[in-house]
Each structure stands twice: as C-alpha cells, then as structure tokens.
Design an enzyme around this catalytic site. Sequence first.
Site, PDB file in Angstrom:
ATOM      1  N   GLY A  12      -0.744  -2.620  11.015  1.00 19.85           N
ATOM      2  CA  GLY A  12       0.237  -3.497  11.627  1.00 19.85           C
ATOM      3  C   GLY A  12      -0.068  -4.977  11.552  1.00 19.85           C
ATOM      4  O   GLY A  12       0.424  -5.764  12.355  1.00 19.85           O
ATOM      5  N   THR A  13      -0.881  -5.403  10.586  1.00 21.51           N
ATOM      6  CA  THR A  13      -1.181  -6.841  10.495  1.00 21.51           C
ATOM      7  C   THR A  13       0.050  -7.636  10.095  1.00 21.51           C
ATOM      8  O   THR A  13       0.226  -8.775  10.503  1.00 21.51           O
ATOM      9  CB  THR A  13      -2.319  -7.114   9.490  1.00 21.51           C
ATOM     10  N   ASN A  14       0.938  -7.031   9.312  1.00 19.58           N
ATOM     11  CA  ASN A  14       2.182  -7.750   8.975  1.00 19.58           C
ATOM     12  C   ASN A  14       3.111  -7.821  10.184  1.00 19.58           C
ATOM     13  O   ASN A  14       3.771  -8.835  10.408  1.00 19.58           O
ATOM     14  CB  ASN A  14       2.876  -7.068   7.798  1.00 19.58           C
ATOM     15  N   LEU A  94      11.930   5.990   1.422  1.00 19.43           N
ATOM     16  CA  LEU A  94      13.167   6.256   2.153  1.00 19.43           C
ATOM     17  C   LEU A  94      14.223   6.830   1.202  1.00 19.43           C
ATOM     18  O   LEU A  94      14.291   6.454   0.037  1.00 19.43           O
ATOM     19  CB  LEU A  94      13.668   4.961   2.798  1.00 19.43           C
ATOM     20  N   ASN A 108      11.061  -5.267   2.303  1.00 13.45           N
ATOM     21  CA  ASN A 108       9.726  -4.677   2.203  1.00 13.45           C
ATOM     22  C   ASN A 108       8.740  -5.737   1.729  1.00 13.45           C
ATOM     23  O   ASN A 108       9.104  -6.629   0.947  1.00 13.45           O
ATOM     24  CB  ASN A 108       9.747  -3.508   1.195  1.00 13.45           C
ATOM     25  N   HIS A 110       5.372  -6.098  -0.449  1.00 14.40           N
ATOM     26  CA  HIS A 110       4.548  -5.336  -1.393  1.00 14.40           C
ATOM     27  C   HIS A 110       3.370  -6.214  -1.816  1.00 14.40           C
ATOM     28  O   HIS A 110       3.568  -7.399  -2.137  1.00 14.40           O
ATOM     29  CB  HIS A 110       5.375  -4.907  -2.613  1.00 14.40           C
TER      30      HIS A 110
END
Length: 195
Positions: A12-14, A94, A108, A110
């Site tokens: 969860g750093t982003n 997804l 997203n 990447h």
Amino acid sequence: MLKLAVLVSGGGTNLQAILDAIDSGKIKNAEVALVIANKTSAYALERAKNHGIKTAVIRKKDFASKEDAEQAMIDAINAEGCGLVVLAGFLSVLSPKFIRAFEKKIINIHPSLIPSFCGEGYYGLKVHEEALKKGVKVTGATVHYVDEIVDGGEILAQKAVYVEEGDTPEVLQKRVMTEAEWIILPEVINKLANQ
Ligand code: GRF
C-alpha cells in the site's frame, strides 16, 4: 469532490502516497472513499484504517465465482459513489465486465516505462528483474487507463529513473517507487479530479 476507490493487494505504499498528497493539498477535490483488498494480509488495509477510510476484503475464494467476486467489488464501489477506480499494487487481472462497468474510469500504476516490461506476468519484482537482465540504463513508471489489454490502455503519465551500477531488483524497485510511482500517481489523480 472526486471519490476514489483504491484497489490493493500488498504494502500500500502507492495508497499512502495518495493519502499523503491529499493531506498535503497536492491532490485537491478528491478523497479516498473506499479501499478494497483481495488479500486479508495486505498492509494497505492498515494504512487505510489508520486514516479512517472504509475498507473491504473481497476475495475470489469467498465467492462462488470470479464474476461474483467482481460483482461484489462493482457494487461496493458504486455504493460509495466513486468516480475513479485506482489500481495501486492490485495483483488481479480484471475481467472485461468489470472494466466496462467503469469505462475510462480505472487507472493503474505500472513499475516500468510501458511498452517495456509489461503485459501478462509482468508485476512486482519481476519487472525490475527483467529490466536488469536486459541491461536498460533507464526505467521508470507509467500511469495508464485500464482497458481489456493488460497494461495496454492510454498512457496518462510516465517518469524515468536511472538504473545504477550494482542495482539489485529490490533496490531498483524502491527507487522506481520513490522517484516515480509515488510522484506521478498523485499527479494524475489531481489532474483528473480538477479537469
Ligand atoms: C509497486 O511496485 C507497484 O508499482 C506495483 O505494485 C507494487 C507494490 O505497490 N503495481 P504498493 O506498495 O502495494 O502500492
């Protein structure tokens, strides 16, 4: 106010970068309304709870099918009135049905300069292992819209990072996160929230 649903699978750093950017005012007119994890062990859930943000754990194995699990995500996202879905270290592909439910409203992050080192199987450390194996001198991160081609949607932002002598995949990953991911993801969210 743009309500965000952030989908996570790991540290969860982003997500933290998004929360910090909202708190510091770098992101205006947006709030994280919901964090959905597909793993109970995702530390991203702790980060959300520490921020008083609603969380949900939606795992395929808790449902009769992948479609049912995705429908539960769609319903949870819509129940919060989210206008943007952010995949932040989310490690599940997804389905077209999910993507169509949020046409051009899913982004997203990447950890490479797409179209390099992306597509099926390119996630997490593997991306950096392949970049080092190839011997690239520059890598970085990309924020893109999510469409039905893995890592194939319209590119919204990219930031380059130098590969340094002696880099290990872990060291390179951390540099890409710190110097690229955590910068361009909040920037894109702010742009979409204030366009
Ligand atoms: C990061 O390298 C990100 O680029 C990728 O997942 C990794 C973990 O992200 N999508 P986070 O720390 O869970 O945000």
